[in-house]
Design a protein around this motif. Sequence first.
Motif, PDB file in Angstrom:
ATOM      1  N   ASN B 130       0.575  -1.150   0.005  1.00  0.00           N
ATOM      2  CA  ASN B 130      -0.301   0.109  -0.344  1.00  0.00           C
ATOM      3  C   ASN B 130       1.013   1.248   0.477  1.00  0.00           C
ATOM      4  O   ASN B 130       0.858   1.685  -0.564  1.00  0.00           O
ATOM      5  N   LYS B 134       1.407   4.168  -3.308  1.00  0.00           N
ATOM      6  CA  LYS B 134       1.265   5.302  -3.054  1.00  0.00           C
ATOM      7  C   LYS B 134       2.519   6.053  -3.208  1.00  0.00           C
ATOM      8  O   LYS B 134       2.258   7.137  -3.619  1.00  0.00           O
ATOM      9  N   ALA B 141      -7.321   4.483  -3.585  1.00  0.00           N
ATOM     10  CA  ALA B 141      -8.134   3.571  -3.433  1.00  0.00           C
ATOM     11  C   ALA B 141      -7.635   2.103  -3.719  1.00  0.00           C
ATOM     12  O   ALA B 141      -7.692   1.453  -3.496  1.00  0.00           O
ATOM     13  N   ASP B 142      -6.621   2.809  -5.264  1.00  0.00           N
ATOM     14  CA  ASP B 142      -5.880   1.542  -5.792  1.00  0.00           C
ATOM     15  C   ASP B 142      -5.116   1.146  -5.201  1.00  0.00           C
ATOM     16  O   ASP B 142      -5.036  -0.583  -4.629  1.00  0.00           O
ATOM     17  N   LEU B 144      -4.971   0.453  -1.814  1.00  0.00           N
ATOM     18  CA  LEU B 144      -6.058  -0.153  -0.869  1.00  0.00           C
ATOM     19  C   LEU B 144      -6.366  -1.669  -1.211  1.00  0.00           C
ATOM     20  O   LEU B 144      -6.316  -2.356  -0.563  1.00  0.00           O
ATOM     21  N   ALA B 145      -7.089  -1.455  -2.278  1.00  0.00           N
ATOM     22  CA  ALA B 145      -7.457  -2.394  -2.660  1.00  0.00           C
ATOM     23  C   ALA B 145      -6.506  -3.170  -3.493  1.00  0.00           C
ATOM     24  O   ALA B 145      -6.448  -4.820  -2.902  1.00  0.00           O
ATOM     25  N   ALA B 147      -4.097  -3.770  -1.384  1.00  0.00           N
ATOM     26  CA  ALA B 147      -3.249  -4.438  -0.204  1.00  0.00           C
ATOM     27  C   ALA B 147      -4.482  -5.077   0.647  1.00  0.00           C
ATOM     28  O   ALA B 147      -4.061  -6.611   1.220  1.00  0.00           O
ATOM     29  N   PHE B 148      -5.285  -4.891   0.149  1.00  0.00           N
ATOM     30  CA  PHE B 148      -6.440  -6.068   0.979  1.00  0.00           C
ATOM     31  C   PHE B 148      -6.385  -7.089  -0.410  1.00  0.00           C
ATOM     32  O   PHE B 148      -6.079  -8.036   0.534  1.00  0.00           O
TER      33      PHE B 148
END
Lengths: 448, 192
Positions: B130, B134, B141-142, B144-145, B147-148
């Motif tokens: 993440n 960045k 949003a990208d 975060l997704a 990382a998930f």
Amino acid sequence: MTNAPEPSTIKRALTSHAAIGLLVGALLYVVCLTGTIVVFFAELQRFEQPHVPEMRTISPDAVQRGVEAVLARESAKPASGHMYVHLPVEDLPRATITTDSGAVHLQPDGRLANDEQVAWSDFLVALHYTLNIPGVIGITLVGALGVMILALSLSGVIAHPRIFRDAFRLRARDTGGLALADWHNRLSVWSLPFSVAVALTGAVIGLASLTAYVMAARDHKGDLEAVYAPIFGAEGKPDKRKAAAPNVGAALAYMAAHYPATTVTYVIVHEPATVGQEIQITAEHPRRLIYGENYRFDAQGQFRGTVGLSDGAVGQQIASSNYRLHFGTFAGLPVKLAYLVFGFALSAICATGTYIWLGKRRRRGHHEPRLLKAWDAVVWGAPLALTLTLLGRFAIGNAAPFALIFWVGQAVLIAAACAPFDPARFRKVLQVGLAVCLVLAVVVGAAR
Amino acid sequence: MTADLLLFAAVAFAVFGIAVLRWAWGLARRSHAITGGGWLLVLLGTILGWLGDGAWGTAIVALGAMTTALALLAFAASTSKPGKVPASTRRTGMLPEGDEPKRIGARTLTFVLAGLVCAVVSIGIAVAANMLAKALGLGAADALALAFFAMPLAWTVLSYAVLMATERRRQIRILAYASVPSWVVATMAVMT
């Protein structure tokens, strides 16, 4: 020259495949089985509570009347943080309003009808999502099971170098364990895209909170909502002072006028009947995997904008596609039926894996009737215990202790496996018991 | 209408591809050309599905292909002849046999390493992914997704690698290397 892995690699992969499968096999089986059933969550709700007003559509004015009626009914109760209005859709043509205090169905004209009573369907979903373990532990454990399916898929492919070459070879009538191994391997190969998709999406849904907790602690002073905001949008600032009911009707009328191609599925009112209240409408887009776009409105029903799940950042679109891909609700009944078939295939893969391992040990001279019976108690006992919960629903009602019935039933059956029963007879009793309970449940359910 | 036609063509290509694979793998002598042709048709169907309807179209094509394969498999099962080929007795080494030591401590430690430790290390990898995303200019949003998705994928690969390692020292070395992102994240958190 060959691309096949070294024999030592294959042996090691088989060992790790067996280790993972045996450690988590029983829980994995329960999660796969319940996941297969809850693909039909909407249909199950209609089966569980049949006598409810149904409609193809409901007018914005009728929804507004329903919202106001629920708020008036709950004015003496503690304030609800959110109000969810489910709107009639193809597989669940009912309008239902849910708050922190309960849920009530609506008549087509917006008058309140009977209370929602679908605790058994909700129990099935909770069993699949969390294994009935409260808090973040349950969903994390189920997410971890998703990772285990991914690891099993990886080790399974490595452990079987001829897995694709033999992909259509099914010696179903071979005796001595070969048929079972063929079923396990062939179903695994051909359901691999499905298994990987549901396992990965399930793992992401279940484990996102772990990563989010760390990021919240690191970047947002523990505010979990702030972590998710870039994807799902942020909620407004709460202001608990009392206010008039939100104008949900105006928001729905705006959707009908400006987004006629979408299907509105939910209206969510944040902090209802307070100054800080906001309206959010979720609408499905045709031929998309996203669960919908979130359309935001103020309390008067004035449109503020969308969150961007349908056309925003790629990360938003991917994250919001997890749910429908996982639950098979993205293209009506045909896809649901396909998920039913592949879900049962995945459950069968879990079941046969342990039977194969037990069979290999038996052929090497290790007879373990108790282990075999215990596994039978899981494979045949889990659906039997689930059917008992449904019979409990019919006999006791919405307040039946479903989790208790399931887990105690399952534990009793596994304990019974330790008794000196003949393994073949034990399995037969479980199978007959399951068949009888299923027939009974269908007959009683249809007769209501 | 055009979209429907495109989707129909995509599913047809994938279904035909599976049928070709069935034919190729049933031949007495392996044919790379026919097998390759089968895979190519499946790939073509997938691409058409993506071009027509994106991820939704791809999912529909995949389900069509898998359903065809299951139908062919069901046919293979229904027409299979009775046989008595001896099944595998290959040991998986999950439980001790005979007088072999139980090694409960070692097995428990392997479970802890492949389960809990890999999970913690994977969270570190996800958070680091993440941060890196960045830093490279990706949107929130990208990143975060990413990382998930990174967390469960990293856990899968790590637990597989740990279980495949034959020596404890090698397992620990894998985890030590994989935990470098976690240390970077922790150090940066302390510094800021």
